[in-house]
Design a protein around this motif. Sequence first.
Motif, short mmCIF file in Angstrom:
data_model
loop_
_atom_site.label_atom_id
_atom_site.label_comp_id
_atom_site.label_asym_id
_atom_site.label_seq_id
_atom_site.Cartn_x
_atom_site.Cartn_y
_atom_site.Cartn_z
N ARG A 219 0.83 -1.21 0.00
CA ARG A 219 0.00 0.00 0.00
C ARG A 219 0.86 1.26 0.00
O ARG A 219 0.51 2.27 -0.62
CB ARG A 219 -0.95 -0.02 1.20
CG ARG A 219 -2.01 1.09 1.16
CD ARG A 219 -3.10 0.86 2.19
NE ARG A 219 -2.57 0.79 3.56
CZ ARG A 219 -2.49 -0.32 4.28
NH1 ARG A 219 -2.88 -1.48 3.77
NH2 ARG A 219 -2.02 -0.29 5.52
N ASP A 223 0.43 4.11 -2.73
CA ASP A 223 0.13 5.50 -2.37
C ASP A 223 1.23 6.45 -2.87
O ASP A 223 0.94 7.59 -3.25
CB ASP A 223 -0.02 5.63 -0.85
CG ASP A 223 -1.34 5.05 -0.36
OD1 ASP A 223 -2.28 4.91 -1.18
OD2 ASP A 223 -1.43 4.71 0.84
N HIS A 273 -7.77 -1.06 -3.77
CA HIS A 273 -7.21 0.24 -3.38
C HIS A 273 -7.34 1.24 -4.53
O HIS A 273 -7.73 2.40 -4.32
CB HIS A 273 -5.74 0.06 -2.99
CG HIS A 273 -5.15 1.19 -2.21
ND1 HIS A 273 -5.53 1.49 -0.93
CD2 HIS A 273 -4.19 2.10 -2.55
CE1 HIS A 273 -4.83 2.53 -0.49
NE2 HIS A 273 -4.02 2.93 -1.46
N ARG A 277 -10.07 4.69 -5.40
CA ARG A 277 -9.44 6.00 -5.58
C ARG A 277 -9.57 6.55 -6.99
O ARG A 277 -8.73 7.31 -7.46
CB ARG A 277 -7.97 5.91 -5.13
CG ARG A 277 -7.86 5.89 -3.60
CD ARG A 277 -6.60 5.24 -3.11
NE ARG A 277 -6.59 5.26 -1.63
CZ ARG A 277 -7.28 4.40 -0.88
NH1 ARG A 277 -8.03 3.46 -1.45
NH2 ARG A 277 -7.23 4.48 0.44
#
Length: 447
Positions: A219, A223, A273, A277
Motif C-alpha cells: 500500500r 500511495d 485500493h 481512488r
Amino acid sequence: MTTPTGTPRPYRSYVYAYPHKTAYRPLPERPSLAALWADEPKDALSLYAHIPFCEVRCGFCNLFTRIGAPDELTTRYLDALDRQATAVREALGDAAPVRFATAAFGGGTPTFLTAGELERLCDIAERRMGADLRAVPLSVETSPATATADRLAVLAERGATRLSIGVQSFVEAEARAAVRPQRRADVEAALGRIRETGVPVLNIDLIYGIDGQTEESWRRSLDAALAWRPEELYLYPLYVRPLTGLGRVQDPAAADREWDEQRLRLYRHGRDHLLARGYEQVSMRMFRRADAPPLGPDDYACQTDGMIGLGCGARSYTSTLHYSFDYAVGMPEIRRIIDTYTGTEDFSRAEVGRRVDAAEARRRHLLQSLLQAEGMPLDDYTARFGGSPFEDFAGELARFEKWGWLDTGAPAGLLRLSPEGLAHSDGLGPELFSPAVRAAMAAYETK
C-alpha cells in the motif's frame, strides 16, 4: 477468498501475445515480406521499435535485453534498424494506402539511447516508415536512471503521448530484493521530470509478490505512485523464470501455493485500493484513472490489425504469419542475436515465426478480447469467424463457468470475465492455448 478445487495455478504465464515466441521456429521457406504483406490491410497498422539495452538487468526480467552497449553498439544497432525499416517499407509497397494508427518504443529501455540517438530513432519511424508520430498515440518506456531531461525533451517534442516508467517498488528494501537497486529519491526526481514534459499520460509499473512484501508495504508503494496522479498504473505479479537474476538464486519450484495465495492477496488489495481512488480496471494488470484523457485510436484493433516490428526482439503480425528473429533470455545468446542483427544487410525476408491458421486466429481473438475487463461482443466474433465461441470453445468456456470465472450478469451479447476470472487471467489464458502451440512451447529449449 478460496480458489475453487481443480483450477489451474493463477500465475502460470503472462499472456501478452499469442502464440508466444517460444512457439516460433525458423521458417525454412524464408518468405519475402513483400509477398506476406501483399494482400494485407495496411491502413491501420501498429509500429513497434525494440531497443534491447538496459543500464542494469532486474532480477525478475526475462525480456530480450542486454546490459550496456560497448564499442558503439547502439550506433550499429540503429544503423541496422534503419536498414530494416527501409526494407520493410519497400515491402509494404504503395499499391494500397499505408498508414500507422499507433506507435511504441519498447525494450529493454529505449531511453538507454542518448537524446541524439532518440532523435534518430524517431527519424527512422517517420522518414523511413512514414509514421506521423505527432498525429498518432506514441508510447515510450523509460526507467528512473535514464529519464533525463534531455531525453524526455526529445520524446515530448517528437510527439510522445505516453511515458511508462518501471518503478516496481517505492520501498528500497523491496527493490533490492527484486535485484532492482534504486533510491526512492531518484525515482521521485525522474517522475518529476516526466511530469514537467507535459506528456499527457504517465504510466507507473509496480510489482507485487516480492520477497518480504506485505499488504502494508504494498500500500505504501501504491500511495507513493498515486501521489503523482498517474493516468495509468500497471500492477504486475512477480515471476521467477529460468536464466533470470532471481532464477539463478531461487528455485522456481518454490513458487508454490503459498506464494500464489500471497500474490492473489496482494493483487486484490491493490485492485480494491485503486478502484476506491478513482481508477477503472482495464485488465488484470492495467488500471486507468477515470478522468484520464482517452488514449488510443478508434480504428485500430489488436485482434485484427497488423503490426510492424523493428528491431531484433520485435514481432510482426500478418493475418497468417507472426514473425520475428531468434529469441533468448540468457545473456550470451542475447548478445549473439544482437550481433547477428547488427551485421545483417538483407531484411527482406521473414526468418523465424509461426503460421496462424483459422483455428489459431479464433483462439487469439478470444484471448485478446476476454482478458480485457470490457469483455468480447459476441457479434464481433461471429462477424469475423461465423459461429459462436460457445461452439468453438465449448470445453474451455464450460470450465471457466464452473470455476466462477465468467460474469453471469454480463449484458446479453457480451462474453466477459468475472472479477475472479480477471484475477486468474494468468491461469486462464494458457487454458486457451492450442495443443500444437503447447507442444511447441514445451519443446523449446531455453537459452
